[in-house]
Design an enzyme around this catalytic site. Structure first.
Site, mmCIF file in Angstrom:
data_model
loop_
_atom_site.group_PDB
_atom_site.id
_atom_site.type_symbol
_atom_site.label_atom_id
_atom_site.label_comp_id
_atom_site.label_asym_id
_atom_site.label_seq_id
_atom_site.Cartn_x
_atom_site.Cartn_y
_atom_site.Cartn_z
ATOM 1 N N ASN A 1 1.407 1.169 -5.512
ATOM 2 C CA ASN A 1 2.301 1.694 -4.478
ATOM 3 C C ASN A 1 3.755 1.400 -4.887
ATOM 4 O O ASN A 1 4.116 0.231 -5.105
ATOM 5 C CB ASN A 1 1.943 1.005 -3.153
ATOM 6 N N ASP B 1 6.528 2.237 -3.111
ATOM 7 C CA ASP B 1 7.461 2.313 -1.975
ATOM 8 C C ASP B 1 8.658 1.372 -2.128
ATOM 9 O O ASP B 1 9.781 1.706 -1.752
ATOM 10 C CB ASP B 1 6.766 1.892 -0.672
ATOM 11 N N HIS B 2 8.381 0.157 -2.639
ATOM 12 C CA HIS B 2 9.448 -0.843 -2.611
ATOM 13 C C HIS B 2 10.529 -0.601 -3.657
ATOM 14 O O HIS B 2 11.607 -1.180 -3.569
ATOM 15 C CB HIS B 2 8.871 -2.251 -2.673
ATOM 16 N N HIS C 1 4.051 5.950 0.615
ATOM 17 C CA HIS C 1 3.888 6.105 2.064
ATOM 18 C C HIS C 1 5.130 6.828 2.576
ATOM 19 O O HIS C 1 6.221 6.268 2.576
ATOM 20 C CB HIS C 1 3.758 4.717 2.705
ATOM 21 N N ARG D 1 6.992 7.718 5.460
ATOM 22 C CA ARG D 1 7.033 7.312 6.870
ATOM 23 C C ARG D 1 7.835 8.299 7.699
ATOM 24 O O ARG D 1 8.759 8.933 7.188
ATOM 25 C CB ARG D 1 7.676 5.925 6.995
ATOM 26 N N ARG E 1 12.103 5.452 5.813
ATOM 27 C CA ARG E 1 12.859 4.229 5.488
ATOM 28 C C ARG E 1 12.872 3.939 3.987
ATOM 29 O O ARG E 1 13.743 3.253 3.498
ATOM 30 C CB ARG E 1 12.318 3.036 6.258
ATOM 31 N N GLU F 1 0.091 8.093 1.455
ATOM 32 C CA GLU F 1 -0.218 7.374 2.699
ATOM 33 C C GLU F 1 0.619 7.983 3.804
ATOM 34 O O GLU F 1 1.825 8.197 3.623
ATOM 35 C CB GLU F 1 0.228 5.919 2.560
ATOM 36 N N THR G 1 2.469 -1.753 7.324
ATOM 37 C CA THR G 1 1.300 -1.364 8.114
ATOM 38 C C THR G 1 0.609 -2.632 8.637
ATOM 39 O O THR G 1 0.290 -3.524 7.865
ATOM 40 C CB THR G 1 0.315 -0.554 7.244
ATOM 41 N N GLU H 1 -10.462 2.575 2.946
ATOM 42 C CA GLU H 1 -9.717 1.461 2.348
ATOM 43 C C GLU H 1 -9.803 0.304 3.326
ATOM 44 O O GLU H 1 -9.315 0.390 4.458
ATOM 45 C CB GLU H 1 -8.252 1.848 2.099
ATOM 46 N N HIS I 1 -3.746 -4.125 0.850
ATOM 47 C CA HIS I 1 -2.744 -4.747 1.727
ATOM 48 C C HIS I 1 -2.691 -6.250 1.504
ATOM 49 O O HIS I 1 -3.668 -6.944 1.703
ATOM 50 C CB HIS I 1 -2.970 -4.455 3.223
HETATM 51 N N1 PXP Z 1 -2.762 -0.010 1.557
HETATM 52 C C1 PXP Z 1 -2.162 0.462 2.670
HETATM 53 C C2 PXP Z 1 -2.934 1.363 3.558
HETATM 54 C C3 PXP Z 1 -0.824 0.128 2.969
HETATM 55 O O1 PXP Z 1 -0.246 0.607 4.068
HETATM 56 C C4 PXP Z 1 -0.120 -0.695 2.070
HETATM 57 C C5 PXP Z 1 1.316 -1.025 2.336
HETATM 58 O O2 PXP Z 1 2.097 0.114 2.206
HETATM 59 C C6 PXP Z 1 -0.784 -1.143 0.919
HETATM 60 C C7 PXP Z 1 -2.113 -0.819 0.706
HETATM 61 C C8 PXP Z 1 -0.113 -1.994 -0.090
HETATM 62 O O3 PXP Z 1 0.143 -3.245 0.465
HETATM 63 P P1 PXP Z 1 1.004 -4.293 -0.345
HETATM 64 O O4 PXP Z 1 2.360 -3.705 -0.516
HETATM 65 O O5 PXP Z 1 0.972 -5.500 0.530
HETATM 66 O O6 PXP Z 1 0.309 -4.492 -1.668
#
Ligand code: PXP
Length: 238
Positions: free
Chosen positions: A7, A9-10, A43, A45, A49, A70, A101, A151, A191
């Protein structure tokens, strides 16, 4: 071998902190793939953001592995998914005030609405995964409404206060995964997974895939993204 979806996103979070054009999650996705990622997750959103619509459009054109979007099961997002056609959609609950989430979808109590969303996405040729807590009624409901994947939410496991607690929560995840597999679902976990708490999962056949973001992007700040991805894959598969 279990798969790892990364992921990004960050990377976008850091960019949005300055509202400029770097760092770019599209570049990060390329590097994650070079490191061996089996898929890229973003993701989108409602409040935009971090990931922006432009990121999703470009990622659809550039991701060589699998693009997993996502999103919340809202009409806006379902429209975007059907137009962009990611390889997979992961439906998640979304609250504006949350930092990330906070828990799984309550599929059992929203079956009709989610079934309609699953049907629409699958009709567009998109695989559908539902993010759920490791509870029997949620897994049963996910299978009943036609999801391809579940998941399992590992956030509670990741936040366990002690090793004893973590072991108990891990056993619950294993039981939930076995249940989901019996019902024909492919099982992912995600997560809060990091380079320490992933070790219990090593080599476990119950989980086909992992979805990991924050810990990999955090390590990438120090060691680079390709290496951070490789190190996580080594921990998952040994
Ligand atoms: N799975 C889902 C459904 C999520 O919402 C997230 C966070 O965006 C993740 C996995 C990844 O989580 P983390 O960033 O804590 O690894």
């Amino acid at each position: 071998m279990a798969k790892l979806e990364v992921n990004v996103d960050h990377v976008a979070t850091l960019r949005q902190a300055r509202l400029i054009d770097e760092p770019d999650p599209v570049t990060a996705a390329v590097l994650a793939e070079l490191g061996g990622a089996d898929g890229i997750i973003v993701h989108l959103r409602e409040d935009r953001r971090h990931i922006q619509d432009r990121d999703l459009t470009l990622l659809r054109q550039t991701v060589k592995t699998r693009l997993n979007l996502e999103m919340a099961a809202t009409p806006e997002m379902i429209g975007i998914a059907c137009q962009t056609k990611p390889d997979m959609v992961t439906l998640v609950p979304e609250k504006r005030a949350e930092l990330t989430t906070e828990g799984g979808l309550d599929v059992a109590n929203h079956q009709a609405h989610l079934q309609e969303a699953v049907r629409t996405l699958k009709a567009a040729g998109i695989l559908v995964s539902l993010f759920v807590d490791p509870q029997p009624q949620q897994i049963q409901a996910a299978a009943a409404i036609g999801a391809d994947y579940v998941e399992l939410h590992t956030g509670t496991y990741a936040e366990a206060a002690s090793e004893v607690e973590a072991e108990k929560l891990f056993e619950e995840l294993l039981a939930a995964a076995a249940h989901a597999r019996q019902l024909g679902l492919v099982v992912k976990a995600g997560h809060g997974l990091n380079y320490r708490n992933i070790k219990r999962f090593r080599g476990r056949k119950e989980f086909a895939e992992y979805s990991i973001g924050h810990s990999i992007i955090s390590r990438a700040v120090y060691v680079g993204l390709e290496r951070a991805v490789r190190e996580m894959i080594a921990l998952i598969n040994g």
